[in-house]
Design an enzyme around this catalytic site. Structure first.
Site, PDB file in Angstrom:
ATOM      1  N   GLY A 181       0.827  -1.193   0.000  1.00 27.32           N
ATOM      2  CA  GLY A 181       0.000   0.000   0.000  1.00 27.32           C
ATOM      3  C   GLY A 181       0.865   1.248   0.000  1.00 27.32           C
ATOM      4  N   THR A 182       0.647   2.137  -0.969  1.00 27.16           N
ATOM      5  CA  THR A 182       1.533   3.274  -1.202  1.00 27.16           C
ATOM      6  C   THR A 182       0.713   4.408  -1.806  1.00 27.16           C
ATOM      7  OG1 THR A 182       3.398   1.789  -1.640  1.00 27.16           O
ATOM      8  CG2 THR A 182       3.611   4.024  -2.462  1.00 27.16           C
TER       9      THR A 182
END
Length: 531
Positions: free
Chosen positions: A348-349
């Site tokens: 997740g970014t």
């Protein structure tokens, strides 16, 4: 509120054309960026405003405890910033003896967070506005609340299912014991106070003051190794960029410990494979890109680490044109091959990019790694901590073997294209091992096949997994998939529920005559905007 959003039909957005632009994964962050430029700030002010806002409105991908990287064109030259944090001093290989892999969640996966230091350093060196002004939108949304958006709402639910028992997670992200749904409001007064403290102290409080003391105290309370001294020792590094030429453009990436070098290796290999007469969605064109990525990843996971520990093979060795020409000779135009190691887990970014009328362009990425990172939230602060320690290996002698005050291998990478001495495109594709692969796909579509930034983003994507396994989006034509299978690729079609594995792209391309085209990914809740 009973809010339901179902993407029943394909959506094609138009690129946004303007002199000041921003593209982020959330509309509120894009608007925060544009607000800074409209009041006299520059692209750096806009980028930091967006980045801070994303820690509030997209907590599934990033937080105050994230790491960050940045590539920026200041109008005259290109700069690269590595603001990823190092491991605690107590993290020796002996500490993890007997374990089969690094911890993936909890305090045992937490390294020093670097994102706040990136905000402070970029504002100090290049910003026109002060940090309290730039962080004001984020403080407002944390204090007054915001409405949860559809994609983030779904990821929030998914994260809570596996992280609800981590220290501080439920208190922060499950108010009243419930996960906020799309259409519902969320706020955090504690996070607002932390942001305010960061703004007032130019970020110092996070590493040396009261916030640092709270982080270190919570680590002690949970038997973790991170100390106040580890936080105080952190400094962002102006590291420059490494680059590879492809046709008439040059792709720039941050040097290791990130995976950007894989995109450079793949492009250097593709330089020696003939794609000029193929169209963008030709099965052979996709096959050659997949094979180039497979070769790059085989080297990536064997040699790449904190650059200080890459003693056997240097980054320049890996992107040496003569070496990549030899690697290209291994590729067959009609047969898939297995070149070695697979890719790491998806994550997740958030990625964002901004550009202003003066010519400044910013490519910025920050991340908690896996969704919500470690799952740990420091009590009373709203600081959710990344799990970047999971990027280390326990293999003795590997350059990325866990060690004290060492940066782990990172997946997050901002990208930047130059054309000679002129900035061409700032871009990124968030999403774990998809990132380097996404960089290659965006460069090929915009530069070889001359697709506009939004079309390149909208196009169906593929993702190399391991061996001969390749995941594709369902939008990729069945006939194309069938031909890839005929070549020996083991093709799987991922469902919409798993589509985050294909990442989320934001692109800004500069026009030679002035102004920009900006695009944002419909796979996310994002928005491109400008004026």
């Amino acid at each position: 509120m009973n809010f339901r959003y179902d993407a029943l039909y394909p959506s094609r957005r138009s690129p946004v054309l303007a002199e000041n632009v921003a593209a982020t994964s959330h509309p509120l962050a894009t608007q925060a960026a544009l607000a800074m430029m409209s009041r006299g700030g520059n692209a750096v002010d806009a980028a930091i405003a967006a980045a801070a806002t994303l820690t509030v409105v997209e907590p599934t991908g990033n937080g105050l405890g994230s790491d960050a990287y940045c590539i920026l064109w200041d109008g005259k030259e290109l700069h690269g910033l590595n603001a990823s944090g190092a491991s605690p001093e107590a993290w020796t290989p002996e500490q993890f003896r007997g374990q089969t892999e690094m911890p993936y969640r909890g305090w045992g996966s937490v390294t020093v967070p670097g994102a706040v230091s990136a905000w402070a350093e970029l504002t100090r060196r290049f910003g026109k506005l002060d940090l309290p002004t730039v962080l004001a939108p984020a403080i407002h949304y944390a204090e007054s609340g915001f409405t949860v958006s559809p994609v983030i709402g779904a990821l929030w639910q998914r994260g809570a299912e596996v992280l609800s028992d981590q220290p501080g997670f439920a208190d922060m992200f499950m108010p009243g014991g419930q996960v906020p749904k799309a259409g519902e409001r969320f706020h955090s007064a504690e996070m607002a106070r932390s942001l305010q403290r960061i703004a007032e102290t130019g970020g110092r409080d996070f590493y040396e003051g009261a916030l640092a003391e709270k982080i270190a105290a919570d680590a002690r309370a949970n038997g973790a190794a991170l100390t106040l001294a580890d936080l105080a020792a952190h400094k962002p590094e102006w590291c420059g960029t490494i680059a590879t030429d492809y046709r008439d453009v040059t792709l720039h990436e941050i040097p290791p410990n990130g995976q950007g070098i894989a995109a450079l290796m793949a492009l250097g290999i593709l330089e020696h494979l003939d794609l000029a007469d193929l169209h963008a969605d030709d099965p052979v064109a996709l096959h050659l890109q997949i094979e180039a990525i497979k070769l790059a990843f085989a080297d990536l996971h064997t040699f790449v680490a904190d650059v200080r520990y890459m003693t056997e093979v240097t980054p320049q060795d890996l992107i040496n044109p003569a070496y990549l020409k030899e690697r290209a000779k291994l590729v067959s135009r009609d047969r898939a091959q297995n070149y070695g190691p697979g890719a790491p887990r998806t994550g997740g970014t958030v990625y964002l990019t901004t550009a202003d009328a003066s010519g400044m362009m910013v490519s910025f990425i920050q991340s908690n790694y896996s969704g919500f990172g470690s799952g740990v939230v420091v009590p009373g602060t709203g600081i959710s901590l990344q799990n970047r320690g999971a990027g280390f290996t326990l293999q003795p002698g590997h350059p990325n073997e866990v060690g004290p005050r060492k940066r782990p291998f990172q997946t997050i990478i901002p990208g930047f294209l130059m054309q000679g001495d002129t900035p061409k495109m700032s871009f990124g594709v968030m999403g774990g091992p998809m990132q380097a692969q996404g960089h290659v796909q965006m460069v090929m579509r915009t530069q070889v096949w001359k697709q506009d930034v939004q079309t390149a983003i909208d196009a169906p994507r593929w993702r190399f997994i391991e061996g001969k396994k390749v995941a594709c989006e369902s939008a990729l034509a069945k006939a194309t998939r069938a031909e890839l299978v005929e070549m020996g690729h083991e093709i799987s079609v991922e469902t919409p529920d798993s589509a985050f594995g294909f990442g989320g792209a934001q692109l800004i391309e500069r026009f030679e005559t002035g102004g920009y085209a900006a695009g944002s990914d419909s796979r996310k809740d994002g928005q491109a905007g400008g004026f």
